[in-house]
Design a protein around this motif. Structure first.
Motif, mmCIF file in Angstrom:
data_model
loop_
_atom_site.group_PDB
_atom_site.id
_atom_site.type_symbol
_atom_site.label_atom_id
_atom_site.label_comp_id
_atom_site.label_asym_id
_atom_site.label_seq_id
_atom_site.Cartn_x
_atom_site.Cartn_y
_atom_site.Cartn_z
ATOM 1 N N ILE A 52 5.391 2.176 -3.034
ATOM 2 C CA ILE A 52 5.452 1.251 -1.908
ATOM 3 C C ILE A 52 4.682 1.871 -0.747
ATOM 4 N N ASP A 53 3.807 1.065 -0.143
ATOM 5 C CA ASP A 53 3.120 1.449 1.092
ATOM 6 C C ASP A 53 3.834 0.623 2.162
ATOM 7 N N ALA A 54 4.834 1.228 2.797
ATOM 8 C CA ALA A 54 5.794 0.444 3.586
ATOM 9 C C ALA A 54 5.259 -0.004 4.943
ATOM 10 N N PHE A 55 4.177 0.621 5.421
ATOM 11 C CA PHE A 55 3.564 0.258 6.713
ATOM 12 C C PHE A 55 2.053 0.160 6.454
ATOM 13 N N SER A 56 1.614 -0.910 5.798
ATOM 14 C CA SER A 56 0.295 -0.859 5.146
ATOM 15 C C SER A 56 -0.901 -0.997 6.083
ATOM 16 N N GLY A 57 -0.748 -1.657 7.239
ATOM 17 C CA GLY A 57 -1.838 -1.742 8.224
ATOM 18 C C GLY A 57 -3.147 -2.223 7.621
ATOM 19 N N ASP A 76 4.005 -4.788 5.600
ATOM 20 C CA ASP A 76 3.821 -4.555 7.035
ATOM 21 C C ASP A 76 4.569 -5.675 7.729
ATOM 22 N N PHE A 77 5.068 -5.421 8.953
ATOM 23 C CA PHE A 77 5.787 -6.530 9.601
ATOM 24 C C PHE A 77 4.839 -7.505 10.279
ATOM 25 N N LEU A 78 3.551 -7.196 10.346
ATOM 26 C CA LEU A 78 2.570 -8.167 10.832
ATOM 27 C C LEU A 78 2.023 -8.953 9.645
ATOM 28 N N ASN A 79 1.497 -10.143 9.953
ATOM 29 C CA ASN A 79 0.974 -11.005 8.887
ATOM 30 C C ASN A 79 -0.388 -10.578 8.371
ATOM 31 N N THR A 211 5.951 -9.155 3.672
ATOM 32 C CA THR A 211 5.671 -9.182 5.109
ATOM 33 C C THR A 211 7.010 -9.178 5.821
ATOM 34 N N GLY A 212 7.395 -8.021 6.321
ATOM 35 C CA GLY A 212 8.680 -7.968 6.996
ATOM 36 C C GLY A 212 8.995 -6.570 7.466
ATOM 37 N N ASP A 213 10.181 -6.467 8.049
ATOM 38 C CA ASP A 213 10.623 -5.176 8.570
ATOM 39 C C ASP A 213 10.877 -4.206 7.414
ATOM 40 N N VAL A 214 10.509 -2.972 7.600
ATOM 41 C CA VAL A 214 10.693 -1.969 6.545
ATOM 42 C C VAL A 214 12.142 -1.933 6.057
ATOM 43 N N PHE A 215 13.086 -2.171 6.972
ATOM 44 C CA PHE A 215 14.497 -2.045 6.591
ATOM 45 C C PHE A 215 14.977 -3.200 5.709
ATOM 46 N N LYS A 267 -1.777 -13.078 24.832
ATOM 47 C CA LYS A 267 -1.233 -12.280 23.725
ATOM 48 C C LYS A 267 0.039 -12.909 23.161
ATOM 49 N N LEU A 268 0.454 -12.393 22.038
ATOM 50 C CA LEU A 268 1.673 -12.884 21.394
ATOM 51 C C LEU A 268 2.859 -12.055 21.860
ATOM 52 N N ALA A 269 4.034 -12.616 21.677
ATOM 53 C CA ALA A 269 5.252 -11.894 22.052
ATOM 54 C C ALA A 269 5.321 -10.586 21.282
ATOM 55 N N LYS A 270 5.787 -9.554 21.963
ATOM 56 C CA LYS A 270 5.874 -8.228 21.373
ATOM 57 C C LYS A 270 6.827 -8.225 20.180
ATOM 58 N N ARG A 271 6.499 -7.467 19.153
ATOM 59 C CA ARG A 271 7.375 -7.323 17.985
ATOM 60 C C ARG A 271 8.081 -5.981 18.122
ATOM 61 N N TYR A 272 9.393 -6.021 18.293
ATOM 62 C CA TYR A 272 10.115 -4.755 18.498
ATOM 63 C C TYR A 272 10.112 -3.907 17.223
ATOM 64 N N THR A 273 9.853 -2.639 17.368
ATOM 65 C CA THR A 273 10.039 -1.712 16.258
ATOM 66 C C THR A 273 10.639 -0.414 16.792
ATOM 67 N N PRO A 274 11.673 0.089 16.156
ATOM 68 C CA PRO A 274 12.321 1.296 16.688
ATOM 69 C C PRO A 274 11.450 2.541 16.568
ATOM 70 N N PHE A 275 10.356 2.446 15.780
ATOM 71 C CA PHE A 275 9.488 3.621 15.602
ATOM 72 C C PHE A 275 8.623 3.896 16.834
ATOM 73 N N SER A 276 8.597 2.942 17.754
ATOM 74 C CA SER A 276 7.686 3.089 18.891
ATOM 75 C C SER A 276 8.270 3.852 20.070
ATOM 76 N N TYR A 277 9.562 4.113 20.044
ATOM 77 C CA TYR A 277 10.190 4.652 21.256
ATOM 78 C C TYR A 277 10.865 5.983 20.979
ATOM 79 N N LYS A 278 10.722 6.893 21.932
ATOM 80 C CA LYS A 278 11.259 8.229 21.660
ATOM 81 C C LYS A 278 12.784 8.222 21.555
ATOM 82 N N HIS A 279 13.461 7.246 22.168
ATOM 83 C CA HIS A 279 14.925 7.237 22.071
ATOM 84 C C HIS A 279 15.416 6.684 20.722
#
Ligand SMILES: C[S@@+](CC[C@H](N)C(=O)[O-])C[C@H]1O[C@@H](n2cnc3c(N)ncnc32)[C@H](O)[C@@H]1O
Length: 353
Positions: A52-57, A76-79, A211-215, A267-279
């Motif tokens: 599985i390439d879970a974040f294929s870009g 990938d969670f983007l289309n 096409t969806g969230d890794v989780f 632009k399009l509405a932001k897609r939240y991903t927990p990988f983007s934030y240090k917290h």
């Protein structure tokens, strides 16, 4: 920490790396074009038959896995990464014919003008925008992998023509007159179709996309789980939608997408991903490791992101007995003067078995 030299390139890995070097290149934040040979060396040493390439870009690692003979699932969670993967990885034999290309480039099949209207004066020329609407009027009539090929080619054409490949600005401040900016989108499209047609091959092993969230992915069934999440920066942001919203919208003709009308770039509405934030990144990585604990985990990460290598190793050791780290010098093509120092980062390939 166990820092290891990379495995020798086997003949199989060399062949896959050569194939992947022909994969149509899209400028994409964090893409692994330059590392694909070393990744192929790692994968071929690990063996197995499913991945599985879970974040294929951009899809280049999925394509390398396919070239190595894996039955690969690209997610990938983007289309738009999904269209690229279906066109060039899942597709084992379809190509767009010259007639089909000429039809897409010819007289529009209907009078749609969404792109001409919505992005007037923002991106590309009036003729380019007209071409995009016209092309979509024909794509609508295509099915299966021919449709995927046409969409992937349109996306790549738009990415190539846009200065720096990102849609965070609407003026031509980076217009240096280079060929990519001079060609019309239609000319780009003719080239990108050839490029995608040229890499389609039958590997004899079925491949898939999601096409969806890794989780939301199934937790079992992959010998190898390749994880290349966004690298959480200590400062600033790594939002993919902010940079690539036009490609995302274009890939589905903006259907089902929410345009933030009050933004200059539309632009399009932001897609939240927990990988983007240090917290939240540490917890997100740990949850991903637990999710794929039955697979051999191969994680790409960077020294200029958080958390640090010692933390990642500690988390991975909670689910895996043996953890190895390969360290590579890697220069990212992204970044401004202010972030120049961060571009000379170390790139890690971390393997948990
Ligand atoms: C570093 S890039 C992957 C680059 C890719 N390996 C390549 O070579 O082009 C990270 C990707 O993760 C995707 N992504 C971010 N958060 C995600 C999530 N929660 N689930 C699935 N995909 C996600 C982004 O859209 C982006 O394409």
């Amino acid at each position: 920490m166990t820092a290891l030299p990379l495995p020798e390139l086997s003949a199989e890995a060399r062949r896959a790396a050569v194939m992947a070097s022909k994969f149509p290149r899209v400028r994409y934040m964090g893409s692994k074009y330059k590392l694909v040979e070393r990744l192929a060396a790692v994968f071929s040493q690990l063996g197995g038959s499913t991945a599985i390439d879970a974040f294929s870009g951009s899809g280049v690692v999925s394509y390398a896995l396919k070239s190595l003979g894996y039955s690969v699932t690209s997610n990938d969670f983007l289309n738009f990464p999904g269209f690229i993967a279906r066109a060039a990885v899942v597709n084992q034999g379809d190509a767009l014919s010259d007639e089909e290309v000429e039809s897409i480039c010819g007289t529009p099949a209907d009078d749609r003008d969404f792109i001409q209207d919505k992005f007037d004066g923002l991106y590309f020329t009036a003729d380019d925008r007209k071409f995009l609407d016209g092309a979509w009027s024909h794509i609508e009539l295509l099915e299966g992998h021919k449709r995927d090929l046409a969409i992937a080619s349109l996306v790549l054409a738009a990415a190539r023509k846009q200065p720096r490949g990102v849609f965070t600005f609407t003026d031509l401040r980076y217009d240096d007159g280079r060929r990519d900016l001079r060609l019309s989108l239609k000319e780009h499209f003719r080239e990108t179709v050839k490029a995608y047609n040229g890499v389609v091959f039958d590997s004899g092993h079925e491949c898939f996309t999601a096409t969806g969230d890794v989780f939301d992915l199934p937790t079992k069934g992959y010998d190898i789980a390749y994880l290349d999440p966004p690298y959480a920066p200590p400062r600033d942001d790594n939002c993919y939608i902010k940079r690539y919203h036009f490609l995302e919208g274009l890939s589905v003709y903006w259907r089902g997408q929410t345009i933030l009308e009050n933004t200059k770039t539309k632009k399009l509405a932001k897609r939240y991903t927990p990988f983007s934030y240090k917290h939240s990144v540490e917890d997100a990585l740990f949850r991903t490791f637990k999710q794929f604990h039955e697979s051999t985990i191969v994680l790409s990460y960077s020294s200029n992101a958080v958390p640090d290598l010692a933390t990642i190793e500690r988390l991975l050791r909670e689910v895996k007995e043996k953890v190895d780290v390969h360290t590579l010098e890697h220069k990212y093509s992204f970044g401004t003067h202010a972030t120049a120092a961060r571009r000379n980062a170390l790139e890690y390939i971390i393997i948990g078995r």
